[in-house]
Design an enzyme around this catalytic site. Structure first.
Site, mmCIF file in Angstrom:
data_model
loop_
_atom_site.group_PDB
_atom_site.id
_atom_site.type_symbol
_atom_site.label_atom_id
_atom_site.label_comp_id
_atom_site.label_asym_id
_atom_site.label_seq_id
_atom_site.Cartn_x
_atom_site.Cartn_y
_atom_site.Cartn_z
ATOM 1 N N GLY A 106 -4.770 -4.553 7.439
ATOM 2 C CA GLY A 106 -5.819 -3.599 7.758
ATOM 3 C C GLY A 106 -7.011 -3.802 8.972
ATOM 4 O O GLY A 106 -7.578 -2.998 9.369
ATOM 5 N N GLY A 132 -0.319 -2.033 6.707
ATOM 6 C CA GLY A 132 -0.208 -3.360 7.579
ATOM 7 C C GLY A 132 -1.680 -3.992 7.413
ATOM 8 O O GLY A 132 -2.468 -3.691 6.513
ATOM 9 N N ARG A 149 -14.569 -7.234 0.491
ATOM 10 C CA ARG A 149 -13.712 -6.891 1.690
ATOM 11 C C ARG A 149 -13.052 -5.442 1.576
ATOM 12 O O ARG A 149 -12.361 -5.130 0.475
ATOM 13 C CB ARG A 149 -12.414 -7.881 1.802
ATOM 14 C CG ARG A 149 -11.666 -7.470 2.907
ATOM 15 C CD ARG A 149 -10.327 -6.767 2.630
ATOM 16 N NE ARG A 149 -9.393 -6.513 3.898
ATOM 17 C CZ ARG A 149 -8.427 -5.844 3.865
ATOM 18 N NH1 ARG A 149 -8.029 -5.169 2.766
ATOM 19 N NH2 ARG A 149 -7.684 -5.671 4.613
ATOM 20 N N THR A 175 1.003 -1.296 0.126
ATOM 21 C CA THR A 175 -0.048 0.020 -0.048
ATOM 22 C C THR A 175 0.786 1.151 -0.056
ATOM 23 O O THR A 175 2.078 1.126 0.395
ATOM 24 C CB THR A 175 -0.915 -0.134 1.296
ATOM 25 O OG1 THR A 175 -1.832 -1.125 1.240
ATOM 26 C CG2 THR A 175 -1.382 1.192 1.446
ATOM 27 N N GLY A 216 -10.389 -2.674 3.740
ATOM 28 C CA GLY A 216 -9.419 -2.565 4.718
ATOM 29 C C GLY A 216 -9.565 -1.339 5.463
ATOM 30 O O GLY A 216 -10.568 -0.502 5.250
ATOM 31 N N ASP A 217 -8.219 -0.929 5.993
ATOM 32 C CA ASP A 217 -8.521 0.396 6.776
ATOM 33 C C ASP A 217 -8.112 1.584 5.730
ATOM 34 O O ASP A 217 -8.462 2.742 6.172
ATOM 35 C CB ASP A 217 -7.175 0.092 7.835
ATOM 36 C CG ASP A 217 -5.603 -0.012 7.160
ATOM 37 O OD1 ASP A 217 -5.582 -0.756 6.145
ATOM 38 O OD2 ASP A 217 -4.990 0.936 7.655
#
Ligand code: ASP
Length: 307
Positions: A227, A225, A201, A173, A203-204
Site C-alpha cells: 500500500g 499490493g 497504519r 486484499t 494503506g492505499d
C-alpha cells in the site's frame, strides 16, 4: 444507447506460485472467485447498477475466509482486526471510505453507506463503527474473524519484527470494478491491510485515488499490493489521468501505471480496471494475482498466475 456490462474482481496480488499451490487449494480459490463474480454479475445482468454489483462482489469475497478482507482479515500487532474499505461511483464521482474499522462484518457496505447516507467521504476508527451501528449494519466479534492460520501468520511476523503483506505468502486484499449497461462505472476495494501492522497504519485501499477510483469519463480501478507504494504513486487516479490527459487507452494506461510508474518506485502489486466501453485490464508486476472477469455474452474467466 444500452451497452453491454463487464465486471472484474481481484483477491490480491503477490508471490503466488504455481509450484507452491496445492491443487485443492487452487480449485477452492477459483470457486470462491467465481462465486463472487457471479454475485456481481447477477445484478448487472438484471440491469442493475455497477455500484450495486461491485458491492455485492466484494461482500462475497469479504465473507470468504481465503482473502484478506472481512472474515479473512489479517491480525494487527495488537491481535485485533482493523479493516479498510472504499467504494466509488463513477457516475456521481462520489465516494465512501472507512479506515481502521473494527467489528463490522462487511466494511464495504459501511463504505457504501458513507457514500449514500453520510455527508462525508471518509470515516475512521470508533467513529466509523458508531456510524455503522447507527445504520444497522451487521457486526461481528473477534471469534468471527479468528483463524488459526492468520494467528500463526501474526506470530511469524512478530518474530521477524515487521509488518508484512499477507499475500507475500498467499491470500490478499479484494476488489471489484464494473461497467453497467448504462455505461456507468464503479470500483470497490476492501482489506485487512498488513499482518502485524501498528500505530494505526492505513494503506492505499481506503484512499480515494490511491487504491480505488472511478469516473465515468475514464475508468474504474481497484488496486492491490504494498500500500505504501500505491499511496505514493496515487496509482488509481494516475491511471485515470493517463487516459484523460494523455489520451491513452485503458490497456495502455493500466500497463503504464503498473509496469512503468510502480516499478520505478519499486512497488509490487497489480490492479483491475474497466472503462465505459466495457474494456477490462488486469496488469500486475508480482508473481500472481487472484482475478476473475466477465463480459456480457462471454464466459467468465479466472486467473491466478502469469498466463
Ligand atoms: N494494498 C493493501 C494495503 O497495503 C494490501 C493488499 O493489497 O493486499 O493495505
Amino acid at each position: 444507447m444500452p451497452k453491454t456490462y463487464s465486471l472484474a474482481i481481484h483477491g490480491g496480488a503477490g508471490t503466488i506460485m504455481r509450484s507452491e499451490m496445492a491443487a485443492d487449494k487452487e480449485e477452492a480459490h477459483r470457486q470462491a472467485l467465481l462465486k463472487a463474480l457471479k454475485a456481481g454479475e447477477i445484478i448487472l445482468r438484471a440491469g442493475g447498477s455497477a455500484l450495486d454489483a461491485v458491492e455485492a462482489a466484494v461482500c462475497s469475497l469479504e465473507d470468504c475466509e481465503y482473502f484478506n478482507a472481512g472474515k479473512g482479515a489479517v491480525f494487527t500487532h495488537d491481535g485485533t482486526h482493523e479493516m479498510d474499505a472504499s467504494i466509488m461511483c463513477g457516475r456521481r464521482v462520489d465516494a465512501g471510505a472507512a479506515a481502521m474499522v473494527k467489528g463490522v462484518k462487511n466494511p464495504i457496505s459501511l463504505a457504501r453507506r458513507i457514500l449514500d447516507v453520510s455527508e462525508h467521504v471518509m470515516l475512521c476508527g470508533p467513529g466509523a463503527r458508531m456510524f455503522a451501528r447507527e445504520q444497522g449494519l451487521e457486526e461481528a466479534g473477534p471469534d468471527y474473524f479468528y483463524s488459526e492460520y492468520r494467528f500463526q501468520q501474526l506470530q511469524e511476523a512478530r518474530a521477524r519484527g515487521r509488518a508484512q503483506l499477507d499475500h507475500s505468502q498467499k491470500y490478499g486484499t479484494v476488489g471489484a470494478v464494473a461497467c453497467d449497461r448504462q455505461g456507468h462505472l464503479a470500483a470497490a476495494t476492501s482489506t485487512g491491510g498488513l499482518t502485524n501492522k501498528k500505530y494505526g497504519r492505513i494503506g492505499d485501499s481506503p484512499i480515494i485515488g490511491a487504491g480505488t477510483y472511478a469516473n465515468d469519463l475514464t475508468c474504474a480501478v481497484s488496486c492491490t499490493g504494498y500500500g505504501e507504494y500505491f499511496l505514493r504513486g496515487v496509482v488509481a487516479y494516475d491511471l485515470s489521468c493517463l487516459m484523460e490527459y494523455r489520451g491513452m487507452s485503458l490497456e495502455e494506461a493500466a500497463h503504464h501505471a503498473i509496469h512503468h510508474r510502480q516499478l520505478a518506485l519499486g512497488g509490487d502489486g497489480g490492479l483491475i480496471a474497466v472503462d465505459a466501453n466495457g474494456n477490462i485490464a488486469l496488469p500486475f508486476n508480482s508473481e500472481g494475482m487472484y482475478r476473475a472477469w466477465v463480459k456480457e455474452g462471454e464466459e467468465a474467466r479466472v486467473g491466478i498466475y502469469k498466463e
